[in-house]
Write an enzyme that holds these catalytic residues in place. Structure first.
Site, short mmCIF file in Angstrom:
data_model
loop_
_atom_site.label_atom_id
_atom_site.label_comp_id
_atom_site.label_asym_id
_atom_site.label_seq_id
_atom_site.Cartn_x
_atom_site.Cartn_y
_atom_site.Cartn_z
CG ASP A 1 -0.20 0.04 2.56
OD1 ASP A 1 0.97 -0.41 2.60
OD2 ASP A 1 -0.76 0.54 3.55
CG ASP B 1 4.08 0.02 1.66
OD1 ASP B 1 3.54 -1.07 1.81
OD2 ASP B 1 3.88 0.99 2.43
CG ASN C 1 0.72 3.48 4.27
OD1 ASN C 1 0.51 3.46 5.48
ND2 ASN C 1 1.70 2.78 3.71
CB THR D 1 4.61 -4.26 2.83
OG1 THR D 1 4.19 -3.77 1.56
CG2 THR D 1 5.76 -5.24 2.67
CG PHE E 1 -1.44 1.54 9.67
CD1 PHE E 1 -2.42 2.49 9.91
CD2 PHE E 1 -1.22 1.15 8.35
CE1 PHE E 1 -3.15 3.05 8.86
CE2 PHE E 1 -1.94 1.71 7.31
CZ PHE E 1 -2.91 2.66 7.57
CG ASN E 2 0.51 -2.88 7.48
OD1 ASN E 2 0.11 -1.83 7.01
ND2 ASN E 2 1.76 -3.32 7.30
CG HIS F 1 7.40 -0.02 9.97
ND1 HIS F 1 7.60 -0.25 11.31
CD2 HIS F 1 6.95 1.28 9.88
CE1 HIS F 1 7.27 0.83 12.00
NE2 HIS F 1 6.87 1.77 11.16
CG ASP F 2 5.98 -1.79 4.72
OD1 ASP F 2 5.57 -2.40 5.73
OD2 ASP F 2 5.34 -0.90 4.15
C1 BDR Z 1 3.02 -0.24 8.61
O1 BDR Z 1 2.04 0.80 8.51
C2 BDR Z 1 2.23 1.54 7.34
O2 BDR Z 1 2.00 2.89 7.55
C3 BDR Z 1 3.61 1.22 6.86
O3 BDR Z 1 3.70 1.31 5.45
C4 BDR Z 1 3.86 -0.16 7.37
O4 BDR Z 1 3.43 -1.12 6.43
C5 BDR Z 1 3.75 -0.08 9.91
O5 BDR Z 1 2.88 -0.21 10.99
CA CA Z 2 2.89 -0.53 4.17
#
Ligand code: BDR
Ligand code: CA
Length: 310
Positions: free
Chosen positions: A9, A14, A38, A122, A163-164, A237-238
Site C-alpha cells: 500500500d 513500501d 496508507n 506490507t 497499523f496494517n 518497517h516494510d
Molecule cells: C506499517 O504501517 C504503514 O504505515 C507502513 O507502510 C507499514 O506497512 C507499519 O505499521
Molecule cells: Ca505498508
C-alpha cells in the site's frame, strides 16, 4: 531464486520494499498487488505504478481491495501525506495497470505457477484474505507468507495495535487461521531499523535513480515520524520483509501461536503472540524477535546500487 508476489500500500516504506525486490537476483518478482491502507486505493495504486515506471521494474501491477472486509477505510496521512507518497515528483505516468483485480491476479498467478510462491504483504491483509476465501486451492501453491504487521509489545495506532493489522483485523485473522507458514515482521524488530540522517547520507552517495528516490522519500518520512512519534530516524518497517528473503539469517523468529483480537474493545487488532506458550495452542506463526541492524542497512545499500546510474 524465490518467486514472490508483493502485496503493498505504498507508502514510503513500501516504496523501499519495492526497491529491494525490483532488481535482486535472489528474488523473482512475479507482480505487485495493491491495497488501500496508507492512502485510498486510487492513490496507493498510482504510487505503485509510478515507482515501477521510474525504476524500470517491469512487472504487472494489479489494483486490489478499496475497503477492509468489515471496517471502514482508515488511511495514514500524518505519516505518508496526502498522496500516500509525499516527497517525490514522478515523471508523467505511462505504465498501465494489469486488467485483473489484485485478488484474481494472486489466484491466477499461483494456480499457473508450477513452483510454490511466497506472498509478501506490507499493507493490510485484505487482498490475501479475499484470495484465500475465493479460491482455497491456492493454499497448496503458497510457499510461505512474509508479512509486516503486528507487535507483541505496543502498537503504533492504538496502545495495542499495529497499523496494517488494525486496518483489517478480520483479514489478518483469516490469514493467521490458514495453516500457511507465516513469518510476521513485527514492530518489535522494525522499530530497531531507524533511518537516521547518517543512513540517508550513506545512501545518497550511491547517486543513482533509486538513491534519489530513497533520499527524497526519507526526508518526508523522517520529518513525519518525528512529528508523530518523536523518532530521530524513521522505522523502516516494510523493507525488512524483502531483506529477510534476501538474507534468511537477518531476523530471528519465535515459532508461536498468534491470535488477532477481534473483540472491538481497546485491544481490537492486537496480535496476541504467546511467546511463552502460556495457552498451549497450536503454533501458527513465526514472530520476529530480533534483527541484525547493520546487515539490514548493508542489504538496502547493495539493493539500491543495482539500479541504473543517472
Ligand atoms: C506499517 O504501517 C504503514 O504505515 C507502513 O507502510 C507499514 O506497512 C507499519 O505499521
Ligand atoms: Ca505498508
Amino acid at each position: 531464486m524465490e518467486k514472490i508476489i508483493l502485496d503493498c500500500d505504498p507508502g514510503h516504506d513500501d516504496a523501499v520494499a519495492i526497491m529491494l525486490a525490483g532488481k535482486n537476483e535472489s528474488i523473482n518478482l512475479l507482480g505487485i498487488t495493491v491495497s488501500s491502507g496508507n492512502q485510498s486505493i486510487e492513490k496507493t495504486t498510482l504510487n505503485a505504478l509510478n515507482i515501477c515506471q521510474y525504476l524500470d521494474i517491469d512487472v504487472p501491477v494489479a489494483k486490489g481491495c478499496s475497503h477492509p472486509i468489515i471496517r471502514e477505510v482508515e488511511v495514514c496521512e500524518a505519516i505518508h501525506g496526502e498522496s500516500g507518497l509525499d516527497g517525490f515528483e514522478f515523471p508523467c505516468l505511462k505504465k498501465e495497470l494489469d486488467s485483473r483485480h489484485a485478488v484474481q491476479f494472486i489466484i491466477d498467478t499461483l494456480l499457473n505457477e508450477k513452483d510454490k510462491v511466497t506472498i509478501v504483504v506490507t499493507g493490510p491483509l485484505t487482498n490475501l484474505a479475499m484470495a484465500l476465501r475465493l479460491e482455497p486451492k491456492i493454499i497448496e501453491k503458497i510457499k510461505r507468507v512474509v508479512l509486516m504487521g503486528g507487535s507483541y509489545q505496543m502498537g503504533n495506532v492504538t496502545p495495542a495495535s499495529e497499523f496494517n493489522v488494525l486496518c483489517d483485523p478480520e483479514a489478518a485473522h483469516i490469514v493467521l487461521s490458514s495453516n500457511l507458514a507465516i513469518y510476521m515482521i513485527t514492530l518489535d524488530v522494525t522499530r530497531k531499523v531507524l533511518c537516521y540522517d547518517k543512513i540517508v547520507e550513506r545512501m545518497k552517495k550511491i547517486n543513482n535513480k533509486a538513491s534519489d528516490l530513497f533520499v527524497a522519500l526519507m526526508k518526508v518520512f523522517n520529518e513525519n515520524q518525528h512529528k508523530v512519534f518523536g523518532y530521530l530516524g524513521a522505522p523502516l518497517h516494510d523493507p525488512v520483509t524483502i531483506a529477510l528473503i534476501i538474507d534468511e539469517s537477518l531476523v530471528q523468529f519465535k515459532h508461536t501461536n498468534t491470535e488477532i483480537d477481534l473483540s472491538h474493545g481497546s485491544s481490537y487488532g492486537r496480535t496476541n503472540s504467546d511467546l511463552f506458550d502460556y495457552l498451549k495452542k497450536e503454533k501458527n506463526s513465526y514472530v520476529s524477535v530480533d534483527i541484525d541492524v547493520e546487515r539490514f542497512w548493508d542489504i538496502v545499500e547493495t539493493s539500491l546500487k543495482k539500479y541504473e546510474v543517472k
